[in-house]
Motif scaffolding. Structure first.
Motif, PDB file in Angstrom:
ATOM      1  N   PHE A   1       0.821  -1.210   0.000  1.00 41.51           N
ATOM      2  CA  PHE A   1       0.000   0.000   0.000  1.00 41.51           C
ATOM      3  C   PHE A   1       0.855   1.260   0.000  1.00 41.51           C
ATOM      4  O   PHE A   1       0.478   2.264  -0.614  1.00 41.51           O
ATOM      5  N   ALA A   2       2.017   1.225   0.646  1.00 35.02           N
ATOM      6  CA  ALA A   2       2.898   2.386   0.639  1.00 35.02           C
ATOM      7  C   ALA A   2       3.416   2.663  -0.772  1.00 35.02           C
ATOM      8  O   ALA A   2       3.418   3.809  -1.229  1.00 35.02           O
ATOM      9  N   ILE A   3       3.835   1.622  -1.457  1.00 32.64           N
ATOM     10  CA  ILE A   3       4.315   1.788  -2.831  1.00 32.64           C
ATOM     11  C   ILE A   3       3.187   2.231  -3.745  1.00 32.64           C
ATOM     12  O   ILE A   3       3.379   3.085  -4.621  1.00 32.64           O
ATOM     13  N   LEU A   4       1.999   1.710  -3.539  1.00 27.37           N
ATOM     14  CA  LEU A   4       0.839   2.115  -4.328  1.00 27.37           C
ATOM     15  C   LEU A   4       0.515   3.592  -4.120  1.00 27.37           C
ATOM     16  O   LEU A   4       0.247   4.318  -5.085  1.00 27.37           O
ATOM     17  N   ILE A   5       0.562   4.055  -2.883  1.00 32.74           N
ATOM     18  CA  ILE A   5       0.283   5.461  -2.587  1.00 32.74           C
ATOM     19  C   ILE A   5       1.324   6.364  -3.244  1.00 32.74           C
ATOM     20  O   ILE A   5       0.976   7.389  -3.843  1.00 32.74           O
ATOM     21  N   VAL A   6       2.588   5.992  -3.173  1.00 34.21           N
ATOM     22  CA  VAL A   6       3.638   6.811  -3.785  1.00 34.21           C
ATOM     23  C   VAL A   6       3.507   6.812  -5.307  1.00 34.21           C
ATOM     24  O   VAL A   6       3.666   7.845  -5.951  1.00 34.21           O
ATOM     25  N   LEU A   7       3.187   5.661  -5.890  1.00 39.27           N
ATOM     26  CA  LEU A   7       2.992   5.616  -7.349  1.00 39.27           C
ATOM     27  C   LEU A   7       1.832   6.492  -7.796  1.00 39.27           C
ATOM     28  O   LEU A   7       1.912   7.164  -8.821  1.00 39.27           O
ATOM     29  N   ILE A   8       0.759   6.492  -7.033  1.00 36.58           N
ATOM     30  CA  ILE A   8      -0.383   7.345  -7.377  1.00 36.58           C
ATOM     31  C   ILE A   8       0.023   8.814  -7.321  1.00 36.58           C
ATOM     32  O   ILE A   8      -0.321   9.592  -8.227  1.00 36.58           O
ATOM     33  N   SER A   9       0.784   9.207  -6.305  1.00 35.22           N
ATOM     34  CA  SER A   9       1.201  10.608  -6.219  1.00 35.22           C
ATOM     35  C   SER A   9       2.160  10.977  -7.351  1.00 35.22           C
ATOM     36  O   SER A   9       2.095  12.088  -7.879  1.00 35.22           O
ATOM     37  N   VAL A  10       3.030  10.049  -7.744  1.00 33.12           N
ATOM     38  CA  VAL A  10       3.936  10.318  -8.865  1.00 33.12           C
ATOM     39  C   VAL A  10       3.158  10.432 -10.171  1.00 33.12           C
ATOM     40  O   VAL A  10       3.410  11.326 -10.983  1.00 33.12           O
ATOM     41  N   PHE A  11       2.204   9.556 -10.388  1.00 31.57           N
ATOM     42  CA  PHE A  11       1.397   9.621 -11.608  1.00 31.57           C
ATOM     43  C   PHE A  11       0.545  10.890 -11.645  1.00 31.57           C
ATOM     44  O   PHE A  11       0.299  11.447 -12.712  1.00 31.57           O
ATOM     45  N   LEU A  12       0.092  11.356 -10.485  1.00 37.32           N
ATOM     46  CA  LEU A  12      -0.631  12.625 -10.451  1.00 37.32           C
ATOM     47  C   LEU A  12       0.290  13.772 -10.826  1.00 37.32           C
ATOM     48  O   LEU A  12      -0.124  14.708 -11.526  1.00 37.32           O
ATOM     49  N   GLU A  13       1.519  13.721 -10.378  1.00 32.39           N
ATOM     50  CA  GLU A  13       2.477  14.785 -10.695  1.00 32.39           C
ATOM     51  C   GLU A  13       2.834  14.791 -12.177  1.00 32.39           C
ATOM     52  O   GLU A  13       3.011  15.855 -12.770  1.00 32.39           O
ATOM     53  N   MET A  14       2.925  13.616 -12.783  1.00 30.24           N
ATOM     54  CA  MET A  14       3.286  13.520 -14.198  1.00 30.24           C
ATOM     55  C   MET A  14       2.081  13.682 -15.128  1.00 30.24           C
ATOM     56  O   MET A  14       2.221  13.573 -16.338  1.00 30.24           O
ATOM     57  N   ASP A  15       0.903  13.917 -14.575  1.00 34.08           N
ATOM     58  CA  ASP A  15      -0.351  14.062 -15.320  1.00 34.08           C
ATOM     59  C   ASP A  15      -0.721  12.814 -16.106  1.00 34.08           C
ATOM     60  O   ASP A  15      -1.380  12.889 -17.136  1.00 34.08           O
ATOM     61  N   VAL A  16      -0.273  11.662 -15.647  1.00 29.69           N
ATOM     62  CA  VAL A  16      -0.690  10.393 -16.241  1.00 29.69           C
ATOM     63  C   VAL A  16      -2.065  10.023 -15.698  1.00 29.69           C
ATOM     64  O   VAL A  16      -2.918   9.527 -16.412  1.00 29.69           O
ATOM     65  N   LEU A  17      -2.265  10.296 -14.425  1.00 27.31           N
ATOM     66  CA  LEU A  17      -3.512  10.015 -13.738  1.00 27.31           C
ATOM     67  C   LEU A  17      -4.187  11.347 -13.466  1.00 27.31           C
ATOM     68  O   LEU A  17      -3.556  12.287 -12.984  1.00 27.31           O
ATOM     69  N   ASN A  18      -5.471  11.442 -13.773  1.00 28.04           N
ATOM     70  CA  ASN A  18      -6.180  12.698 -13.596  1.00 28.04           C
ATOM     71  C   ASN A  18      -7.328  12.499 -12.619  1.00 28.04           C
ATOM     72  O   ASN A  18      -8.458  12.240 -13.010  1.00 28.04           O
ATOM     73  N   VAL A  19      -7.013  12.608 -11.341  1.00 29.88           N
ATOM     74  CA  VAL A  19      -8.010  12.500 -10.286  1.00 29.88           C
ATOM     75  C   VAL A  19      -7.992  13.831  -9.547  1.00 29.88           C
ATOM     76  O   VAL A  19      -7.101  14.104  -8.747  1.00 29.88           O
ATOM     77  N   SER A  20      -8.977  14.668  -9.811  1.00 27.48           N
ATOM     78  CA  SER A  20      -8.933  16.050  -9.337  1.00 27.48           C
ATOM     79  C   SER A  20      -9.030  16.185  -7.822  1.00 27.48           C
ATOM     80  O   SER A  20      -8.438  17.091  -7.246  1.00 27.48           O
ATOM     81  N   PHE A  21      -9.733  15.285  -7.138  1.00 28.42           N
ATOM     82  CA  PHE A  21      -9.879  15.453  -5.694  1.00 28.42           C
ATOM     83  C   PHE A  21      -8.630  15.025  -4.925  1.00 28.42           C
ATOM     84  O   PHE A  21      -8.508  15.331  -3.740  1.00 28.42           O
TER      85      PHE A  21
END
Length: 53
Positions: free
Chosen positions: A12-32
């Motif tokens: 879960f820690a790695i998953l959380i960090v990956l989500i934050s990295v993907f949000l920073e790179m604009d790969v993932l677009n989750v506005s909230f």
């Protein structure tokens, strides 16, 4: 802490960090989650630090 619990916390820690990295790179677009990118990475690294003892 058992091996299974350590694995789950690391996962879960790695998953959380990956989500934050993907949000920073604009790969993932989750506005909230956009305002919490920094804190998600801090939380993920903190979880890894606790489990790695």
């Amino acid at each position: 802490m058992s091996r299974r619990n350590k694995f789950l916390v690391k996962f879960f820690a790695i998953l959380i960090v990956l989500i934050s990295v993907f949000l920073e790179m604009d790969v993932l677009n989750v506005s909230f989650l956009e305002p919490y990118k920094y804190w998600m990475s801090i939380l993920g690294f903190g979880m890894l630090l606790i489990v790695s003892r």
